[in-house]
Design an enzyme around this catalytic site. Structure first.
Site, PDB file in Angstrom:
ATOM      1  N   ASN A 158       0.826  -1.207   0.000  1.00  0.00           N
ATOM      2  CA  ASN A 158       0.000   0.000   0.000  1.00  0.00           C
ATOM      3  C   ASN A 158       0.864   1.262   0.000  1.00  0.00           C
ATOM      4  O   ASN A 158       2.069   1.223   0.253  1.00  0.00           O
ATOM      5  CB  ASN A 158      -0.911   0.023   1.226  1.00  0.00           C
ATOM      6  CG  ASN A 158      -2.115  -0.882   1.082  1.00  0.00           C
ATOM      7  OD1 ASN A 158      -2.589  -1.127  -0.022  1.00  0.00           O
ATOM      8  ND2 ASN A 158      -2.614  -1.383   2.199  1.00  0.00           N
ATOM      9  N   CYS A 180     -12.370  -0.109  -5.302  1.00  0.00           N
ATOM     10  CA  CYS A 180     -11.824  -1.186  -4.471  1.00  0.00           C
ATOM     11  C   CYS A 180     -12.519  -2.474  -4.882  1.00  0.00           C
ATOM     12  O   CYS A 180     -13.719  -2.647  -4.602  1.00  0.00           O
ATOM     13  CB  CYS A 180     -12.043  -0.897  -2.990  1.00  0.00           C
ATOM     14  SG  CYS A 180     -11.411  -2.205  -1.904  1.00  0.00           S
ATOM     15  N   CYS A 196      -5.741  -7.396  -3.214  1.00  0.00           N
ATOM     16  CA  CYS A 196      -6.248  -6.154  -3.807  1.00  0.00           C
ATOM     17  C   CYS A 196      -6.910  -6.521  -5.125  1.00  0.00           C
ATOM     18  O   CYS A 196      -6.236  -6.932  -6.075  1.00  0.00           O
ATOM     19  CB  CYS A 196      -5.105  -5.167  -4.029  1.00  0.00           C
ATOM     20  SG  CYS A 196      -5.619  -3.637  -4.863  1.00  0.00           S
TER      21      CYS A 196
END
Length: 282
Positions: free
Chosen positions: A76, A224, A85
């Site tokens: 991240n 996301c 992810c």
């Protein structure tokens, strides 16, 4: 790390953007060294004024499971390493797929397990549409938290990484709630020590879902993939959506199409696009 510049590809999926670094041929020592370097330097590299800018780095290594084409390690923007992810996986898959092939399919290993990917694109195009089998969701509970505005109930869902999803009514603004309440919920003791991603979702009249995500280690994000998957799983758990029905989850960067089967397995479909290539001086 030495003075050799680090080659990368900037790739975005619904404006969730990453620096993708292909280390499949570098050897395990170089891969481990680069992961350590990325965790230390990600805040500087991902800075949108002083660096390249991005929501994180995606390091591609050789496959670890039988038949896998590659593995993905996520770092991240704050240097933390999440398990998974979804948008990042679409970006990695788009980069792995040959530009000359209209369709390709392969498996990418992640810290949350192997993930089958199917990529469709016009030959030679930098843009692709990627379908990912995201594995089986796990509902880990419901938690009612006393927050600054009112008590709110969150469905906790694990889709390879942790999420806490709240559904809001038509009068509420998911963006404002994610921005104002997301930081405290991410760090709430009930989600310790791993912390959690936070979603605020609103069903619309056409059956789609407006979704805003406060991403663990990142903050507000344009999209996301795992959050969209977790939100549909939570909606089915709460009898707000139906098993086997594809739902469009509309994030700030654009829509993702998510579907869950009877066994709890989730499929995500959405775009990914290479933006530019460069080298970071180390």
């Amino acid at each position: 790390m030495g003075a050799t510049p680090l080659p990368f590809v900037k790739v975005e999926g619904l404006s969730n953007d990453f620096l993708v670094v292909d280390l499949r041929d570098a050897g395990p020592a170089v891969l481990d060294e680069t992961v350590a370097w990325a965790r230390e330097h990600a805040p500087r590299v991902c800075d949108r004024r002083r660096g390249v800018g991005g929501d994180g780095l995606l390091l591609i290594g050789p496959g670890q499971s039988a038949g896998a084409a590659a593995s993905m390690i996520v770092v991240n923007a704050d240097g933390s390493r999440p398990e998974m992810c979804g948008n990042g996986l679409r970006c990695v898959a788009a980069e792995l797929a040959p530009r000359s092939d209209e369709r390709s399919a392969f498996v990418v290993d992640t810290d949350a397990g192997p993930r089958p990917c199917a990529v469709t694109r016009a030959p030679g195009s930098a843009s692709a549409r990627v379908r990912v089998e995201m594995g089986t969701r796990r509902i880990t509970g419901e938690h009612t938290l006393e927050l600054e505005d009112a008590p709110r109930t969150f469905v906790a869902v694990d889709v390879g990484n942790p999420h806490a999803i709240a559904f809001v009514d038509a009068s509420e603004d998911p963006e404002a709630l994610a921005r104002s309440l997301g930081p405290a919920i991410e760090l709430h003791p009930i989600f310790a020590p791993a912390k959690t991603n936070v979603e605020f979702a609103r069903f619309e009249a056409d059956g789609s879902v407006t979704l805003w995500v406060w991403e663990r280690g990142v903050g507000i994000t344009a999209a996301c993939g795992t959050g969209a998957c977790a939100t549909l799983a939570a909606a089915i758990h709460r009898d707000l959506a139906t098993v086997g029905q594809a739902v469009d989850l509309r994030l700030p960067g654009g829509p993702l199409t998510i579907e869950q089967d009877e066994a709890g397995a989730i499929v995500m479909t959405g775009p990914a696009r290479a933006v530019f290539r460069g080298h970071w001086p180390r």
